[in-house]
Design a protein around this motif. Structure first.
Motif, PDB file in Angstrom:
ATOM      1  N   ARG A  69     -23.233  33.008  79.284  1.00 57.10           N
ATOM      2  CA  ARG A  69     -24.696  33.166  79.343  1.00 57.10           C
ATOM      3  C   ARG A  69     -25.091  34.517  79.936  1.00 57.10           C
ATOM      4  O   ARG A  69     -26.099  35.096  79.558  1.00 57.10           O
ATOM      5  N   GLU A 126     -22.116  22.363  65.062  1.00 58.01           N
ATOM      6  CA  GLU A 126     -21.819  23.453  65.996  1.00 58.01           C
ATOM      7  C   GLU A 126     -20.622  24.258  65.515  1.00 58.01           C
ATOM      8  O   GLU A 126     -20.625  25.488  65.570  1.00 58.01           O
ATOM      9  N   ASN A 129     -21.643  26.314  62.442  1.00 57.21           N
ATOM     10  CA  ASN A 129     -22.574  27.357  62.875  1.00 57.21           C
ATOM     11  C   ASN A 129     -21.826  28.503  63.561  1.00 57.21           C
ATOM     12  O   ASN A 129     -22.075  29.674  63.281  1.00 57.21           O
ATOM     13  N   ASN A 130     -20.902  28.160  64.457  1.00 60.69           N
ATOM     14  CA  ASN A 130     -20.148  29.195  65.166  1.00 60.69           C
ATOM     15  C   ASN A 130     -19.246  29.985  64.221  1.00 60.69           C
ATOM     16  O   ASN A 130     -19.124  31.206  64.345  1.00 60.69           O
ATOM     17  N   TYR A 133     -21.364  32.365  62.334  1.00 60.21           N
ATOM     18  CA  TYR A 133     -21.739  33.525  63.148  1.00 60.21           C
ATOM     19  C   TYR A 133     -20.559  34.492  63.273  1.00 60.21           C
ATOM     20  O   TYR A 133     -20.742  35.707  63.267  1.00 60.21           O
ATOM     21  N   ASP A 158     -31.707  21.483  63.258  1.00 53.10           N
ATOM     22  CA  ASP A 158     -31.164  22.270  64.369  1.00 53.10           C
ATOM     23  C   ASP A 158     -31.765  23.675  64.340  1.00 53.10           C
ATOM     24  O   ASP A 158     -31.562  24.423  63.371  1.00 53.10           O
ATOM     25  N   THR A 160     -30.984  26.336  66.008  1.00 56.37           N
ATOM     26  CA  THR A 160     -29.990  27.409  66.060  1.00 56.37           C
ATOM     27  C   THR A 160     -29.470  27.726  64.668  1.00 56.37           C
ATOM     28  O   THR A 160     -29.332  28.904  64.298  1.00 56.37           O
ATOM     29  N   ASN A 163     -32.214  29.541  62.772  1.00 59.11           N
ATOM     30  CA  ASN A 163     -32.314  30.939  63.225  1.00 59.11           C
ATOM     31  C   ASN A 163     -31.186  31.790  62.667  1.00 59.11           C
ATOM     32  O   ASN A 163     -31.391  32.953  62.309  1.00 59.11           O
ATOM     33  N   ASN A 164     -29.983  31.219  62.613  1.00 58.10           N
ATOM     34  CA  ASN A 164     -28.854  31.991  62.085  1.00 58.10           C
ATOM     35  C   ASN A 164     -29.002  32.234  60.579  1.00 58.10           C
ATOM     36  O   ASN A 164     -28.594  33.284  60.080  1.00 58.10           O
TER      37      ASN A 164
END
Length: 177
Positions: A69, A126, A129-130, A133, A158, A160, A163-164
């Motif tokens: 973070r 997740e 998505n990862n 990215y 979702d 995220t 947004n991606n």
């Protein structure tokens, strides 16, 4: 004479064993009602070992997330790596290692971590998505789109993932300058 002494000693030791009817279950760490701790407190309300959900990698994962973070991706990666060594079946630690490795452009390590994470957590939104990215960071836009769409199919609400997908479309527009 020695044999008789050994046999009587064995009988004395065995007489101290638990003989109560426990239906085959031996209590190891659960206190009985009325038991007290070494400090004289009652056990009521205290968690025993069987109630606690703690894993050796928890502290490393928590600190790794803080480092991630704070955008200290190298430190985060080192801590996620430590967590994977402490608990090799911790899918979250492998996902964190992969994401941290992506951010420092160690795609060889992120690919390895994503493979291990897939074995442990499966094809979750997740995960896809990862991975998407990761492909986006590498400039592999078709692969990124494919992964993002898999994530979108699994979790259409979702934010995220949405947004991606927007980020991907802006990346495509920027290439056409």
């Amino acid at each position: 004479m020695r044999l008789a002494a050994a046999a009587s000693l064995l009988l004395i030791v065995l007489s101290g064993c638990q003989t109560a009817d426990t239906n085959g279950v031996v209590r190891t760490n659960e206190p009985s009602k009325g038991d007290v701790t070494a400090f004289g407190d009652a056990f009521d309300g205290l968690k025993t070992v069987s109630d606690v959900e703690y894993y050796a990698s928890d502290q490393a994962v928590a600190e790794a997330k803080n480092q991630f973070r704070a955008e200290n991706y190298g430190n985060a990666g080192a801590l996620f790596y430590k967590a994977t060594q402490l608990a090799p079946n911790d899918g979250g630690a492998w996902m964190g290692l992969a994401a941290s490795s992506d951010r420092i452009r160690r795609f060889d390590l992120s690919d390895l971590a994503y493979r291990q994470a897939f074995r442990l957590v499966g094809g979750t939104p997740e995960y896809y998505n990862n991975v998407g990215y990761s492909y986006l960071l590498r400039g592999k836009l078709q692969d990124a789109r494919s992964s993002f769409l898999k994530a979108y199919e699994l979790a259409p609400n979702d934010p995220t993932v949405a947004n991606n997908l927007k980020l991907l479309s802006s990346s495509v527009k920027n290439l056409e300058r």
